[in-house]
Design an enzyme around this catalytic site. Structure first.
Site, PDB file in Angstrom:
ATOM      1  N   CYS A 166      -0.279   8.346  -8.843  1.00 38.75           N
ATOM      2  CA  CYS A 166      -1.591   7.127  -9.394  1.00 38.75           C
ATOM      3  C   CYS A 166      -2.215   7.708  -9.341  1.00 38.75           C
ATOM      4  O   CYS A 166      -3.593   6.903  -9.527  1.00 38.75           O
ATOM      5  CB  CYS A 166      -1.326   6.272  -7.158  1.00 38.75           C
ATOM      6  SG  CYS A 166       0.096   5.818  -7.674  1.00 38.75           S
ATOM      7  N   HIS A 306      -9.524   4.552  -3.588  1.00 42.67           N
ATOM      8  CA  HIS A 306      -8.134   4.323  -4.584  1.00 42.67           C
ATOM      9  C   HIS A 306      -7.483   2.850  -3.090  1.00 42.67           C
ATOM     10  O   HIS A 306      -6.786   2.047  -3.795  1.00 42.67           O
ATOM     11  CB  HIS A 306      -7.551   5.432  -3.317  1.00 42.67           C
ATOM     12  CG  HIS A 306      -6.237   5.548  -3.959  1.00 42.67           C
ATOM     13  ND1 HIS A 306      -5.492   5.001  -5.119  1.00 42.67           N
ATOM     14  CD2 HIS A 306      -5.001   5.637  -3.386  1.00 42.67           C
ATOM     15  CE1 HIS A 306      -4.315   5.724  -5.574  1.00 42.67           C
ATOM     16  NE2 HIS A 306      -4.643   5.700  -4.051  1.00 42.67           N
ATOM     17  N   GLU A 317      -8.239   7.467   4.171  1.00 49.40           N
ATOM     18  CA  GLU A 317      -8.960   8.221   3.109  1.00 49.40           C
ATOM     19  C   GLU A 317     -11.235   7.628   3.847  1.00 49.40           C
ATOM     20  O   GLU A 317     -11.657   8.613   3.435  1.00 49.40           O
ATOM     21  CB  GLU A 317      -8.678   7.102   1.839  1.00 49.40           C
ATOM     22  CG  GLU A 317     -10.185   6.425   1.351  1.00 49.40           C
ATOM     23  CD  GLU A 317     -10.126   5.940  -0.439  1.00 49.40           C
ATOM     24  OE1 GLU A 317     -10.623   6.099  -1.553  1.00 49.40           O
ATOM     25  OE2 GLU A 317      -8.679   5.042  -0.420  1.00 49.40           O
ATOM     26  N   LYS A 338      -8.296  -2.849  -5.915  1.00 50.08           N
ATOM     27  CA  LYS A 338      -6.495  -3.515  -5.382  1.00 50.08           C
ATOM     28  C   LYS A 338      -6.257  -4.545  -4.925  1.00 50.08           C
ATOM     29  O   LYS A 338      -5.433  -5.314  -4.598  1.00 50.08           O
ATOM     30  CB  LYS A 338      -6.036  -2.024  -4.874  1.00 50.08           C
ATOM     31  CG  LYS A 338      -5.839  -0.704  -6.184  1.00 50.08           C
ATOM     32  CD  LYS A 338      -5.299   0.542  -5.013  1.00 50.08           C
ATOM     33  CE  LYS A 338      -5.023   1.295  -6.958  1.00 50.08           C
ATOM     34  NZ  LYS A 338      -6.123   2.267  -5.903  1.00 50.08           N
ATOM     35  N   HIS A 343      -2.453  -3.190  -7.429  1.00 41.85           N
ATOM     36  CA  HIS A 343      -1.920  -0.935  -7.353  1.00 41.85           C
ATOM     37  C   HIS A 343      -1.357  -0.788  -8.672  1.00 41.85           C
ATOM     38  O   HIS A 343      -0.353  -1.089  -8.499  1.00 41.85           O
ATOM     39  CB  HIS A 343      -1.240  -0.356  -6.385  1.00 41.85           C
ATOM     40  CG  HIS A 343      -1.594   1.032  -7.068  1.00 41.85           C
ATOM     41  ND1 HIS A 343      -2.660   1.515  -7.050  1.00 41.85           N
ATOM     42  CD2 HIS A 343      -0.486   2.126  -5.536  1.00 41.85           C
ATOM     43  CE1 HIS A 343      -2.388   2.891  -7.290  1.00 41.85           C
ATOM     44  NE2 HIS A 343      -1.622   3.829  -5.929  1.00 41.85           N
ATOM     45  N   PHE A 402       1.438  10.267  -4.961  1.00 43.42           N
ATOM     46  CA  PHE A 402       2.454  10.765  -4.153  1.00 43.42           C
ATOM     47  C   PHE A 402       2.045  12.731  -5.264  1.00 43.42           C
ATOM     48  O   PHE A 402       2.248  12.489  -6.147  1.00 43.42           O
ATOM     49  CB  PHE A 402       3.339  10.274  -5.018  1.00 43.42           C
ATOM     50  CG  PHE A 402       3.791   8.621  -4.740  1.00 43.42           C
ATOM     51  CD1 PHE A 402       2.905   8.413  -3.210  1.00 43.42           C
ATOM     52  CD2 PHE A 402       4.526   8.126  -4.637  1.00 43.42           C
ATOM     53  CE1 PHE A 402       3.461   6.981  -2.360  1.00 43.42           C
ATOM     54  CE2 PHE A 402       5.170   6.812  -3.863  1.00 43.42           C
ATOM     55  CZ  PHE A 402       4.126   6.218  -3.083  1.00 43.42           C
TER      56      PHE A 402
END
Length: 416
Positions: A166, A306, A317, A338, A343, A402
């Protein structure tokens, strides 16, 4: 001098769940419109999740021939379309051989051609290997967006692909920034693309319990930083920027959206999917980007977070932002776009970099929609529900992926 060259953004292109061009996407984003709908591109009848941020009404024939389109997976179609938009927006032409050899492509993707891989495997099981197309492998491999961009524009500079989950789109932009800054290229066509909405893709994320199952209210499903969030919403699309060495852009009278001034990169080094909960290494990534930009944290006015709407991710975050910005964190406007796009995985960094650039260029911060009941652990100014007009000199875009991979980009208002 190499290493000191200034890098600016001169072109933008996007294919997203909010629209198939920049103007349409931005208009819907600022209006707080959700692009999340019921899934139509895959069979989800027996899957827990039946919603996603699909691209709607996209016609590849507007960009390439029917024959070419058949040889591309959807993510490549989206990426090339966004690149064609961005180059047109920039006004660049590559008829000069020297410019062509000093222009490159750097793109990111998370999973590549997953829908085509799934469909080809099913066909091979049913009908045998002779039915597998000779274009199968070239259609699904991850670097085909940058490859097709290079072929389409007949450019001969760097041709790169980042596959860092991502964070891939942001890493691709950061790499492009450094290549220009250090004199290896003069122009880079860069960003991210993704199209992994497929039965297998959705089932895989469902198996991880990562996705929202708010199927009856698709437009309310993506809820970053909200107490009632239940996972992220997958999305498809692409976001591509044209980065250019400043003096070249000035000589040709280009419109300059913003300047790229900072790039940070780090690794959590802990877990394949879960971020470090105290945000230490995401904060380290943001610290690097700010140091690269040569500014203080207090000079950042906006952060495009994010913010995926996962339980642990949003808290981590928030804690990372507090680590980096300390007492200034309460002066920041932060938002997760998002909440409207879903996403976009490997494309998220490209699309959200565009949103960050336009926030600077247009003096307006997009909202975080669906933030009805803020999580007490997520107690910052996430710009709920409505956009905010604000003069922004510096803004940051975050992407975390990830494997514990992190990326932060810093953009600056351009002043002649």
């Amino acid at each position: 001098m190499p290493g000191n060259r200034r890098v600016v953004v001169t072109g933008l292109g996007a294919v997203t769940p909010l629209g198939n061009a920049i103007d349409e996407t931005w208009e819907h984003l600022i209006a707080g419109k959700s692009g999340i709908t019921r899934v139509t591109v895959a069979d989800t009848d027996d899957l827990p999740t039946k919603i996603a941020g699909e691209v709607k009404g996209f016609n590849p024939a507007l960009y390439v021939s029917h024959k070419q389109a058949r040889r591309m997976d959807r993510y490549t179609q989206y990426g090339l379309a966004a690149a064609i938009q961005a180059v047109k927006d920039s006004g660049l032409e590559f008829t000069d051989k020297k410019l062509a050899q000093r222009t490159g492509a750097s793109t990111g993707v998370g999973l590549g051609g997953l829908p085509l891989f799934e469909a080809t495997h099913k066909m091979m099981i049913l009908e045998g290997p002779k039915k597998v197309s000779p274009f199968f492998i070239p259609s699904i491999i991850a670097n085909m967006v940058s490859g097709y961009i290079s072929m389409h524009f007949e450019i001969h500079g760097p041709n790169l692909c980042q596959t860092t989950a991502c964070a891939a789109g942001s890493h691709a932009i950061g790499e492009a920034f450094l290549l220009i800054r250090h004199g290896i290229a003069d122009v880079m066509i860069t960003g991210g693309a993704e199209a992994c909405l497929s039965r297998c893709g959705i089932a895989g994320f469902n198996a991880m319990r990562a996705l929202s199952t708010r199927n009856d209210e698709p437009h309310k499903a993506s809820r970053p930083f909200d107490r009632d969030r239940d996972g992220f919403v997958m999305g498809d699309g692409a976001g591509i920027l044209v980065l250019e060495e400043l003096e070249l852009a000035k000589r040709r009278g280009a419109r300059i959206y913003a300047e790229v001034v900072g790039f940070g990169i780090s690794s959590d080094g802990q877990h394949i999917t879960s971020p470090v909960l105290d945000g230490e290494w995401a904060a380290y990534c943001m610290d690097q980007a700010i140091e690269c930009a040569g500014i203080s944290p207090a000079q950042i006015g906006y952060v495009n977070a994010h913010g995926t709407a996962t339980d642990v991710g949003d808290i981590a975050e928030t804690r990372a932002l507090k680590r980096t910005f300390k007492e200034h964190v309460n002066n920041l406007n932060i938002s997760s776009t998002k909440s409207m796009t879903g996403h976009l995985l490997g494309a998220a960094g490209g699309v959200e970099a565009i949103f960050t650039v336009l926030s600077i260029f247009k003096n307006i911060i997009p909202p975080t929609i669906n933030l009805d009941n803020p999580d007490p652990e997520c107690d910052l100014n996430y710009t709920p529900h409505h956009p905010v007009k604000k003069d922004i000199e510096y803004a940051m875009s975050n992407s975390f992926g990830f494997g514990g991979t992190n990326a932060s980009l810093v953009f600056k208002r351009y002043e002649a």
